[in-house]
Design an enzyme around this catalytic site. Sequence first.
Site, PDB file in Angstrom:
ATOM      1  N   ASP A 116     -16.321  27.745   7.453  1.00 32.34           N
ATOM      2  CA  ASP A 116     -16.111  26.309   7.273  1.00 32.34           C
ATOM      3  C   ASP A 116     -16.052  25.909   5.811  1.00 32.34           C
ATOM      4  OD1 ASP A 116     -16.264  25.721   9.871  1.00 32.34           O
ATOM      5  OD2 ASP A 116     -18.144  24.605   9.788  1.00 32.34           O
ATOM      6  N   LYS A 149     -12.658  21.674   7.675  1.00 34.89           N
ATOM      7  CA  LYS A 149     -13.529  20.573   8.107  1.00 34.89           C
ATOM      8  C   LYS A 149     -14.092  19.897   6.877  1.00 34.89           C
ATOM      9  CE  LYS A 149     -15.609  21.490  12.515  1.00 34.89           C
ATOM     10  NZ  LYS A 149     -16.851  21.826  13.197  1.00 34.89           N
ATOM     11  N   MET A 172     -24.293  13.357   6.885  1.00 32.07           N
ATOM     12  CA  MET A 172     -22.977  12.707   7.029  1.00 32.07           C
ATOM     13  C   MET A 172     -23.088  11.185   6.978  1.00 32.07           C
ATOM     14  SD  MET A 172     -21.565  15.060  10.167  1.00 32.07           S
ATOM     15  CE  MET A 172     -23.097  15.055  11.073  1.00 32.07           C
TER      16      MET A 172
HETATM   17  N1  SAH Z   1     -25.119  22.432   9.735  1.00 33.74           N
HETATM   18  C1  SAH Z   1     -25.297  21.764   8.468  1.00 33.74           C
HETATM   19  C2  SAH Z   1     -24.930  20.306   8.523  1.00 33.74           C
HETATM   20  C3  SAH Z   1     -23.477  20.063   8.789  1.00 33.74           C
HETATM   21  S1  SAH Z   1     -23.083  18.371   8.858  1.00 33.74           S
HETATM   22  C4  SAH Z   1     -26.726  21.965   8.006  1.00 33.74           C
HETATM   23  O1  SAH Z   1     -27.581  22.426   8.774  1.00 33.74           O
HETATM   24  O2  SAH Z   1     -27.027  21.699   6.833  1.00 33.74           O
HETATM   25  C5  SAH Z   1     -22.425  18.098   7.249  1.00 33.74           C
HETATM   26  C6  SAH Z   1     -23.383  17.272   6.436  1.00 33.74           C
HETATM   27  O3  SAH Z   1     -24.459  18.064   6.001  1.00 33.74           O
HETATM   28  C7  SAH Z   1     -22.805  16.681   5.180  1.00 33.74           C
HETATM   29  O4  SAH Z   1     -22.093  15.497   5.438  1.00 33.74           O
HETATM   30  C8  SAH Z   1     -24.043  16.408   4.379  1.00 33.74           C
HETATM   31  O5  SAH Z   1     -24.700  15.251   4.836  1.00 33.74           O
HETATM   32  C9  SAH Z   1     -24.914  17.581   4.773  1.00 33.74           C
HETATM   33  N2  SAH Z   1     -24.829  18.680   3.807  1.00 33.74           N
HETATM   34  C10 SAH Z   1     -24.419  19.942   4.021  1.00 33.74           C
HETATM   35  N3  SAH Z   1     -24.560  20.697   2.912  1.00 33.74           N
HETATM   36  C11 SAH Z   1     -25.077  19.881   1.974  1.00 33.74           C
HETATM   37  C12 SAH Z   1     -25.487  20.060   0.619  1.00 33.74           C
HETATM   38  N4  SAH Z   1     -25.375  21.241   0.004  1.00 33.74           N
HETATM   39  N5  SAH Z   1     -26.002  18.994  -0.027  1.00 33.74           N
HETATM   40  C13 SAH Z   1     -26.144  17.808   0.571  1.00 33.74           C
HETATM   41  N6  SAH Z   1     -25.766  17.584   1.834  1.00 33.74           N
HETATM   42  C14 SAH Z   1     -25.252  18.605   2.538  1.00 33.74           C
END
Ligand code: SAH
Length: 502
Positions: free
Chosen positions: A34, A56, A171
């Site tokens: 992704d 995505k 998000m």
């Molecule tokens: N499965 C992922 C989340 C996916 S949803 C997890 O467990 O982290 C995608 C959202 O995750 C983004 O919109 C943001 O809010 C958050 N996100 C993912 N990586 C991030 C990062 N390095 N820093 C801040 N927010 C992050």
Amino acid sequence: MADVYLIGAGPGDPGLLTIKAKEILETADILVYDYLANDEFLQYARPDAEIIYVGKKGGDHTLPQDKINEMLVQRAAEGKTIARLKGGDPYVFGRGGEEAEELMAAGLTFEVVPGITAGVAAPAYAGIPVTHRDHTTSVCFITGHEDPTKEKSGHNWDVYAKSESTLVFYMGVKNLPMIADNLMQGGRDPKTPVALVRWGTRCTQESMVSTLENVAEDAKARGFKAPSIIVVGSVCSLHDKLNWFEQRPLLGKGVVVTRAREQASGFADILREQGACVMQFPTISINPMPDDAEIRDAISGMDAYDWVVFTSVNGVKRFWTVLEDMGLDTRAFGGRKVAAIGPATAKELENRGIRPDFVPEKYVAEHVVSGLLERGVASGTRILIPRAKVAREVLPEELRKAGAEVRILPVYETGLNEQGPESLQDKLNAGDVDYVTFTSSSTVDNFFQLLPPEELKKHLPKVKLACIGPVTAKTLEGYGFTPDIQPEDYTIPALADALASA
Ligand code: SAH
């Protein structure tokens, strides 16, 4: 073995991948990943693995979820082992559950490798523990962007608002005004601290702290964008006190490393440790000699030398490759004395069981000669120098002047690495580069063969130039540039330190 592994890649810091995830990436036939999963993990893939990007980013889906599911099922049914890599944890807002259900329905086997979720890691790297005994007894992970096709919202804002929980929104940046309003309307104190952490755990991490009543406006004023984690709760007040990661001296700085890829990792690691965004631009490729005959000959006749002087890590590596090909080992050195020019070369020798008899304090040829003379090198001493085919002649010349019999043994050749000048150009134009580092004269010469000096000039003085030592600096000056940074010690760690304190 399972057909498909649903793997959490963690939030971005490459070190936050689990050992299990790495092991699977190293063996899988296909790697499906992704947008949020860090590209660096692709280096673990087998050279012949198929790598599929399914995107995505916000709403712009490279491949819609149902097509991703379909592809996973189809490819796994072909008998391939698939590593399905997702940002953070696959089951935390990662739609991993849906993919698992599809795989089950298709009669395929799967395993989940949990990852470190951004909702815990990004706050941690911004000095915010999501729970703390003095602040909260619970934490709640909430989506800030519900499935738009849902008829009724699953959110119970009043419950979120009235709970003393730390609220962690994923998000949520676009909906920040709505989130803040709903919480305040539900009765949460408008003065509650709120933090936003963007690109948490990466070198580009940014964070800000505000309050529920001001956060929407503050975030807008700062142009704070996705992907960010939003944390609501009094734990955010610890940000200033516990903010360890953002203290790193090179945080967010783009540093170009021009060394050959084989040599770059140590330097890149030190720079990353200081927070830098490292951009590898290997200008040199290191190639074995077309023919080993001369090296074999020197190894067979090693008894004829009093000293063997290694001038680089690559020299040691190539020498040993041939030594081992000949079925020999370190004992081939017998009673020879060994010198290493520089601590990295010394370490490479130590790894092979040889503790050098001499490692000069200063790492330029002129200082080496005096050290060797002090250690008994004299008229008639026989010295073997395994090194690059083309290199500075000062060391052998000075030794010969002292009466030594010197044999230069070319064990590798360096060439121009022509890959990637466009990508460096793009990064310069985008303003992502803060420092370009040169670790030898040949990195300078090769760099300007790949990128014309006028091109680099356009980006001064924003882009600063760093050289490992005076010889490299002189070569750079030959192209009309003045080095901005040069360490006192001519070593890689010293160069990294000089950048960090610049
Ligand atoms: N499965 C992922 C989340 C996916 S949803 C997890 O467990 O982290 C995608 C959202 O995750 C983004 O919109 C943001 O809010 C958050 N996100 C993912 N990586 C991030 C990062 N390095 N820093 C801040 N927010 C992050």
